[in-house]
Design a protein around this motif. Structure first.
Motif, PDB file in Angstrom:
ATOM      1  N   ASN A 111       0.842  -1.205   0.000  1.00 31.42           N
ATOM      2  CA  ASN A 111       0.000   0.000   0.000  1.00 31.42           C
ATOM      3  C   ASN A 111       0.874   1.251   0.000  1.00 31.42           C
ATOM      4  O   ASN A 111       2.105   1.147   0.093  1.00 31.42           O
ATOM      5  CB  ASN A 111      -1.001   0.010   1.182  1.00 31.42           C
ATOM      6  N   GLY A 112       0.239   2.396  -0.082  1.00 36.91           N
ATOM      7  CA  GLY A 112       0.994   3.646  -0.157  1.00 36.91           C
ATOM      8  C   GLY A 112       1.719   3.967   1.137  1.00 36.91           C
ATOM      9  O   GLY A 112       2.806   4.554   1.125  1.00 36.91           O
ATOM     10  N   THR A 113       1.133   3.588   2.260  1.00 40.79           N
ATOM     11  CA  THR A 113       1.764   3.858   3.551  1.00 40.79           C
ATOM     12  C   THR A 113       3.058   3.066   3.705  1.00 40.79           C
ATOM     13  O   THR A 113       4.085   3.608   4.137  1.00 40.79           O
ATOM     14  CB  THR A 113       0.800   3.508   4.705  1.00 40.79           C
ATOM     15  N   SER A 114       3.029   1.772   3.320  1.00 38.54           N
ATOM     16  CA  SER A 114       4.255   0.966   3.412  1.00 38.54           C
ATOM     17  C   SER A 114       5.299   1.478   2.421  1.00 38.54           C
ATOM     18  O   SER A 114       6.504   1.466   2.712  1.00 38.54           O
ATOM     19  CB  SER A 114       3.957  -0.522   3.201  1.00 38.54           C
ATOM     20  N   ALA A 115       4.847   1.949   1.253  1.00 40.65           N
ATOM     21  CA  ALA A 115       5.775   2.532   0.273  1.00 40.65           C
ATOM     22  C   ALA A 115       6.498   3.729   0.890  1.00 40.65           C
ATOM     23  O   ALA A 115       7.721   3.875   0.784  1.00 40.65           O
ATOM     24  CB  ALA A 115       5.021   2.955  -0.982  1.00 40.65           C
ATOM     25  N   LEU A 116       5.733   4.586   1.564  1.00 43.63           N
ATOM     26  CA  LEU A 116       6.304   5.792   2.162  1.00 43.63           C
ATOM     27  C   LEU A 116       7.252   5.433   3.315  1.00 43.63           C
ATOM     28  O   LEU A 116       8.319   6.037   3.472  1.00 43.63           O
ATOM     29  CB  LEU A 116       5.155   6.683   2.649  1.00 43.63           C
ATOM     30  N   ASN A 128       2.153   9.131   9.715  1.00 39.66           N
ATOM     31  CA  ASN A 128       2.338   7.781  10.272  1.00 39.66           C
ATOM     32  C   ASN A 128       3.591   7.109   9.712  1.00 39.66           C
ATOM     33  O   ASN A 128       4.309   6.419  10.442  1.00 39.66           O
ATOM     34  CB  ASN A 128       1.113   6.908   9.978  1.00 39.66           C
ATOM     35  N   ALA A 129       3.859   7.306   8.427  1.00 42.76           N
ATOM     36  CA  ALA A 129       5.050   6.686   7.827  1.00 42.76           C
ATOM     37  C   ALA A 129       6.313   7.206   8.510  1.00 42.76           C
ATOM     38  O   ALA A 129       7.265   6.452   8.730  1.00 42.76           O
ATOM     39  CB  ALA A 129       5.092   6.951   6.324  1.00 42.76           C
ATOM     40  N   VAL A 130       6.318   8.491   8.861  1.00 43.33           N
ATOM     41  CA  VAL A 130       7.453   9.079   9.582  1.00 43.33           C
ATOM     42  C   VAL A 130       7.599   8.368  10.930  1.00 43.33           C
ATOM     43  O   VAL A 130       8.698   7.970  11.322  1.00 43.33           O
ATOM     44  CB  VAL A 130       7.248  10.598   9.767  1.00 43.33           C
ATOM     45  N   SER A 131       6.489   8.173  11.631  1.00 38.54           N
ATOM     46  CA  SER A 131       6.521   7.477  12.926  1.00 38.54           C
ATOM     47  C   SER A 131       6.990   6.033  12.764  1.00 38.54           C
ATOM     48  O   SER A 131       7.761   5.539  13.574  1.00 38.54           O
ATOM     49  CB  SER A 131       5.138   7.486  13.572  1.00 38.54           C
ATOM     50  N   HIS A 132       6.498   5.351  11.728  1.00 40.95           N
ATOM     51  CA  HIS A 132       6.912   3.961  11.499  1.00 40.95           C
ATOM     52  C   HIS A 132       8.426   3.868  11.301  1.00 40.95           C
ATOM     53  O   HIS A 132       9.044   2.853  11.635  1.00 40.95           O
ATOM     54  CB  HIS A 132       6.203   3.361  10.278  1.00 40.95           C
ATOM     55  N   LEU A 191      13.247   9.901  -3.802  1.00 42.55           N
ATOM     56  CA  LEU A 191      12.272   8.817  -3.958  1.00 42.55           C
ATOM     57  C   LEU A 191      10.873   9.428  -3.987  1.00 42.55           C
ATOM     58  O   LEU A 191      10.670  10.547  -3.499  1.00 42.55           O
ATOM     59  CB  LEU A 191      12.346   7.842  -2.774  1.00 42.55           C
ATOM     60  N   GLY A 192       9.932   8.690  -4.564  1.00 43.65           N
ATOM     61  CA  GLY A 192       8.536   9.124  -4.554  1.00 43.65           C
ATOM     62  C   GLY A 192       7.654   7.903  -4.366  1.00 43.65           C
ATOM     63  O   GLY A 192       8.101   6.774  -4.586  1.00 43.65           O
ATOM     64  N   VAL A 193       6.424   8.117  -3.925  1.00 44.06           N
ATOM     65  CA  VAL A 193       5.519   6.977  -3.761  1.00 44.06           C
ATOM     66  C   VAL A 193       4.149   7.270  -4.365  1.00 44.06           C
ATOM     67  O   VAL A 193       3.686   8.409  -4.386  1.00 44.06           O
ATOM     68  CB  VAL A 193       5.334   6.569  -2.277  1.00 44.06           C
ATOM     69  N   GLY A 219      -6.923  -2.622  -5.669  1.00 45.15           N
ATOM     70  CA  GLY A 219      -7.576  -3.081  -4.441  1.00 45.15           C
ATOM     71  C   GLY A 219      -6.888  -2.403  -3.267  1.00 45.15           C
ATOM     72  O   GLY A 219      -7.461  -1.596  -2.554  1.00 45.15           O
ATOM     73  N   GLY A 220      -5.648  -2.730  -3.064  1.00 44.61           N
ATOM     74  CA  GLY A 220      -4.751  -2.017  -2.154  1.00 44.61           C
ATOM     75  C   GLY A 220      -3.377  -2.167  -2.748  1.00 44.61           C
ATOM     76  O   GLY A 220      -3.042  -3.230  -3.274  1.00 44.61           O
ATOM     77  N   GLY A 221      -2.576  -1.131  -2.692  1.00 44.01           N
ATOM     78  CA  GLY A 221      -1.235  -1.244  -3.260  1.00 44.01           C
ATOM     79  C   GLY A 221      -0.523   0.081  -3.255  1.00 44.01           C
ATOM     80  O   GLY A 221      -1.129   1.125  -3.007  1.00 44.01           O
ATOM     81  N   GLY A 222       0.758   0.011  -3.489  1.00 47.76           N
ATOM     82  CA  GLY A 222       1.564   1.226  -3.565  1.00 47.76           C
ATOM     83  C   GLY A 222       2.781   0.961  -4.419  1.00 47.76           C
ATOM     84  O   GLY A 222       3.015  -0.189  -4.841  1.00 47.76           O
TER      85      GLY A 222
END
Ligand SMILES: *Cc1c(COP(=O)(O)O)cnc(C)c1O
Length: 378
Positions: free
Chosen positions: A66-71, A98-102, A199-201, A213-216
């Motif tokens: 998903n986009g969040t995991s990509a980021l 959230n991606a920054v926190s992850h 990088l970009g997402v 469906g879901g993806g990044g």
């Protein structure tokens, strides 16, 4: 309401953004099912990556869950480490922070620009000017933390001033990671959004212009980062016919083949979706031209927006006016939405540092996103 119903051309319920699923989508997903390669390996993933790379002009495109995991992974690849800081626009979807926190880091929030809806270049420059250059990188003297990256976002598909932002970032030696989740099909001049930063997402969630469906996807021109992105999102397994040897603690963030099959089908229609959404935007622009107190939000000069979500700004500084209109439209079956509440006001991020956020605040109080599915274009 008559204005909205006039544009969408139906008396039925109208969603904000619904996927367009047709014959080709069913055919390629069925082909994937018949092959039994529905999961972590299969030819559709490679095809999807190659087609996105070709369309965006990025050297490497790595498909993920998903986009969040990509980021998240893009930030790690930009060398964002535990206890670093990352500058993000306060006006964005929660995934950006959230991606920054992850990644173990802390967001620092800056204001937006009323013309692009994205990170304000001057607000970024102001924030960076308060930081201290050191041998160990750019330090925040108030927190003692390193400023490791800058994450501009292309809001509703409208390109941010990415050229200006990259120039400011380069002066301070801080990498840019573009959150282009909403802007597949949006260009600055001839260049696709998401290809200006290190990088970009992109996101392919069900509500985006193209869905899996879901993806990044992670975009980069850097060969080493591209190879690392693939490895780190697929358990870092050392290639071998049968041995399970892994050379890093990595993620299982891969995009399943069945999702990629839907993505390949959707991409055959991307240009058609962009054309339809630009026609729909023109219809809204014309319809609202004569309505007092409403301004249609146009693509920034010098850019081609995918108009992922068409939106109007109402002439008010009172959020109650916005909410009255949202109530009326939604009660009438026309799904309209506000922008996101500011990230800096979400409880998890309330203690984070921020600059002046007056433009972002005014945008949240006054912008209404309109139904934007390609099928609504006449
Ligand atoms: C959709 C979106 C994402 C990523 O979302 P996923 O649902 O994880 O694919 C990230 N940032 C923004 C601004 C988005 O709109």
């Amino acid at each position: 309401m008559a204005t909205l119903r006039g544009v969408v051309g139906t008396d039925e319920f109208v969603g904000l953004h619904t996927p367009e699923i047709g014959q080709i989508d069913r055919a390629l997903v069925d082909e994937c099912l018949v092959s039994t390669f529905v999961s972590s390996v299969g030819p559709f993933v490679t095809r999807f990556e190659a087609e996105i790379a070709e369309y965006t002009g990025a050297r490497h495109a790595i498909a993920v869950s998903n986009g969040t995991s990509a980021l998240h992974v893009a930030l790690v690849l930009a060398d964002v480490r535990r206890d670093d800081e990352v500058i993000v626009p306060s006006l964005s979807f929660i995934a950006t922070a959230n991606a920054v926190s992850h990644a173990g880091a802390h967001p620092v929030f800056v204001d937006s620009d009323a013309a692009t809806l994205g990170m304000s270049t001057s607000a970024l420059a102001d924030m960076l000017s308060t930081m201290a250059p050191t041998d160990g990188g750019l330090m925040n003297p108030r927190t003692g933390r390193r400023v490791a990256a800058i994450v501009p976002m292309h809001t509703l598909g409208h390109p941010v001033d990415i050229v200006g932002i990259c120039a400011v970032a380069a002066r301070y030696g801080v990498p840019v990671v573009e959150d282009a989740a909403e802007s597949l099909g949006s260009f600055v001049g001839e260049r696709h959004t998401g290809t200006f930063g290190r990088l970009g997402v992109l996101s392919f969630n069900g509500n985006k212009i193209v869905t899996t469906g879901g993806g990044g996807i992670i975009l980069t021109d850097d060969d080493a980062l591209g190879a690392l992105a693939k490895s780190l999102t697929t358990t870092a397994k050392v290639p071998h016919e049968w041995e399970f040897e892994h050379d890093a603690v990595a993620w299982n963030y891969r995009m399943p083949n069945i999702n990629a099959a839907l993505g390949v089908a959707q991409l055959t229609k991307l240009e058609g979706f962009v054309d339809a959404k630009r026609r729909l935007a023109a219809n809204y622009r014309a319809a609202f031209a004569d309505v007092d107190g409403f301004t249609f939000l146009d693509e920034p000069e010098g850019t081609r927006s995918n108009y992922w979500l068409a939106a109007v700004r109402i002439d008010t500084d009172d959020r109650a006016d916005r909410d009255r209109l949202l109530r009326a439209a939604n009660d009438d079956g026309v799904q309209c939405r506000p922008l996101w509440n500011l990230l800096s006001e979400q409880q998890m991020y309330a203690e984070c540092e921020c600059g002046d956020l007056s433009t972002a605040r005014a945008l949240v109080d006054s912008v209404i996103c309109l139904p934007s599915s390609p099928r609504l274009a006449s």
